[in-house]
Design an enzyme around this catalytic site. Structure first.
Site, PDB file in Angstrom:
ATOM      1  N   ASP A  63       0.848  -1.186   0.000  1.00 47.66           N
ATOM      2  CA  ASP A  63       0.000   0.000   0.000  1.00 47.66           C
ATOM      3  C   ASP A  63       0.895   1.252   0.000  1.00 47.66           C
ATOM      4  OD1 ASP A  63      -3.022   0.851   0.430  1.00 47.66           O
ATOM      5  OD2 ASP A  63      -1.871   2.043   1.862  1.00 47.66           O
ATOM      6  N   TYR A  95      -3.256  11.251   2.582  1.00 51.36           N
ATOM      7  CA  TYR A  95      -3.807  11.227   1.222  1.00 51.36           C
ATOM      8  C   TYR A  95      -3.835  12.638   0.630  1.00 51.36           C
ATOM      9  CZ  TYR A  95      -5.125   6.351   1.743  1.00 51.36           C
ATOM     10  OH  TYR A  95      -5.069   4.988   1.901  1.00 51.36           O
ATOM     11  N   HIS A 104      -4.893  -7.396  -0.763  1.00 51.73           N
ATOM     12  CA  HIS A 104      -4.196  -6.136  -0.515  1.00 51.73           C
ATOM     13  C   HIS A 104      -3.309  -6.177   0.730  1.00 51.73           C
ATOM     14  CE1 HIS A 104      -3.586  -1.825  -0.869  1.00 51.73           C
ATOM     15  NE2 HIS A 104      -3.920  -1.683   0.397  1.00 51.73           N
TER      16      HIS A 104
END
Length: 469
Positions: free
Chosen positions: A228, A377, A432
């Site tokens: 990630d 983010y 993931h």
């Protein structure tokens, strides 16, 4: 010739050109200028010198106050729930019928004090870099080994260092005379690392701080691994600090959507054998395009929210442990197996235990860092699309591609940005949260990669020695 045939012919010509172009032309991308930035609580005044910091490394033990746990229990007991639509399972998000069961287990059965003992099984430390305390796990080999390899591991969101607790024992165990000295930091703003207090803490700043951390541990050169955000941080470190990073292993490779790559994708959609190494397998990683697009669209709503207004949702999640659990655990359902959104319990306990899942939630809750983790983010949204992403990684690289990962980058489309790709593994299972789901697969792949790089380094030394003679 019909219009469709003309367009198809043009696509073929452009595609073939895109395949040949990277082989004969190497794009030049300038590395950004790196300067130390201050992220401490008190901002520096204009022109003020960067403060001199202590290089001390202090031991850290997870020990949450009883007041925090008492407050948590009160909030869990007074929770309000969404009334679910019958038969929708996880298609509308975390189903509240199952959420009630998870919260009941959290409130009545889950034992945080027992978990603290598990978390503290590995040595942990904190050190101050650029004005913030950086937390990290540091574990040396379990037995004497002929070769000890420093390995920096970086987690992602909505994960934490907890994702690697099953992997660490596998990595520190010597294999064929090689063992790892494992360093797993919490990204600042995550887990037990302090949150940055100033704007601008992005992947480049993370890379800079982590290189300084490794230097502080007397490791001038080392390997990196990530999932990630950890994949992106690892790539950034390899781009910016190729003299420090001996090799990069990641589980989430990014495609760079430049002209040649898009043209290759267009050509590969109609003529897979002209583009892909394994035409049938690699074609399925990207096509049908609309199926892939709709899946990403469904799973990426969080990204837009966190990349624009992280503090808004952060206020809700910092105030409600139930909301925090629903928001994060839903990712551990569909990001592990997309089909689990049709299961009433999201399939959560098919790969994980509730204790494992709740421990990750607890790290976010007791550290009060969920909002700062989401700010990451916003700080990085622009960087993911700029020229930084196109700078090639020149160090030896490896990609482990898991079948249920959110997106895929076939080997043939990675050669421009990873020209020294020495290993690409199509994993048999997993999603993931690779190391959390399949620690053995991940660790075996890292070991194989590092062994390959060590052989390459040894061969290069022998050639240099022979040349001098």
């Amino acid at each position: 010739m019909g219009v469709i045939k003309k367009l198809l012919l043009i696509g073929v010509v452009v595609g073939i050109g895109a395949v040949i172009y990277p082989l004969v032309v190497t794009p030049q991308h300038k590395l950004p200028e790196l300067k130390d930035k201050w992220f401490g609580k008190t901002p520096l005044k204009s022109g003020e010198a960067f403060p001199k910091e202590s290089v001390a490394i202090d031991k850290f033990v997870v020990n949450v106050s009883e007041d925090v746990l008492t407050d948590l229990k009160r909030r869990l007991e007074s929770a309000r729930y969404v009334e679910p639509i019958a038969g929708t399972a996880f298609n509308y998000g975390f189903n509240s019928d199952y959420l009630k069961k998870v919260i009941a287990y959290w409130r009545n059965t889950y034992d945080w004090r027992k978990t603290e003992t598990i978390l503290n099984q590995f040595p942990q430390f904190k050190t101050r870099i650029h004005g913030i305390d950086v937390h990290f796990i540091h574990v040396k080999p379990s037995k004497p080994a002929k070769t000890v390899v420093p390995l920096l591991i970086t987690h992602g969101w909505p994960g934490s260092v907890w994702e690697y607790y099953k992997a660490i024992p596998l990595l520190i165990e010597p294999t064929n005379g090689v063992a790892f000295e494992v360093i797993v930091p919490s990204i600042p703003g995550y887990g037990f690392s302090e949150a940055p207090h100033q704007e601008g803490f992005n992947i480049m700043e993370t890379a800079r701080i982590f290189v300084k951390l490794m230097n502080r541990l007397n490791h001038k050169t080392f390997f990196v691994h990530g999932e990630d955000w950890g994949s992106i941080v690892s790539k950034t470190m390899a781009q910016l600090y190729p003299n420090n990073v001996r090799g990069m292993h990641i589980t989430m490779a990014q495609l760079v959507y430049d002209g040649p790559t898009i043209a290759k994708m267009m050509l590969g959609s109609y003529f897979p054998a002209l583009v892909f190494d394994d035409p049938e397998r690699d074609h399925k990683k990207l096509f049908p395009f609309l199926d892939q697009f709709y899946m990403i669209l469904r799973e990426s709503g969080y990204f837009h929210l966190q990349a624009t207004k992280p503090d808004t949702v952060g206020a809700a999640l910092m105030d409600s442990p139930v909301g925090l659990a629903a928001y994060i655990l839903e990712k551990f359902s569909t990001w592990t197996e997309p089909k689990w959104l049709n299961k009433a319990d999201g399939g959560l306990t098919q790969k994980f235990t509730l204790d494992e899942l709740l421990t990750n939630i607890m790290i976010y809750w007791v550290s009060n860092n969920v909002a700062s983790s989401m700010r990451y983010y916003k700080e990085n949204a622009g960087l993911l699309m700029d020229d930084m992403n196109k700078i090639p990684v020149l160090v030896p690289s490896a990609v482990a591609d898991f079948p249920n990962e959110l997106g895929h980058a076939p080997k043939a489309l990675l050669r421009t940005t990873l020209p020294n790709l020495v290993q690409y593994t199509d994993m048999p299972r997993g999603g993931h949260f690779a190391a959390f789901e399949e620690p053995q697969l991940v660790c075996d792949d890292i070991k194989t990669f590092v062994a390959t790089v060590l052989d390459i380094e040894l061969s290069a030394k022998d050639k240099l020695k022979n040349t001098k003679q």
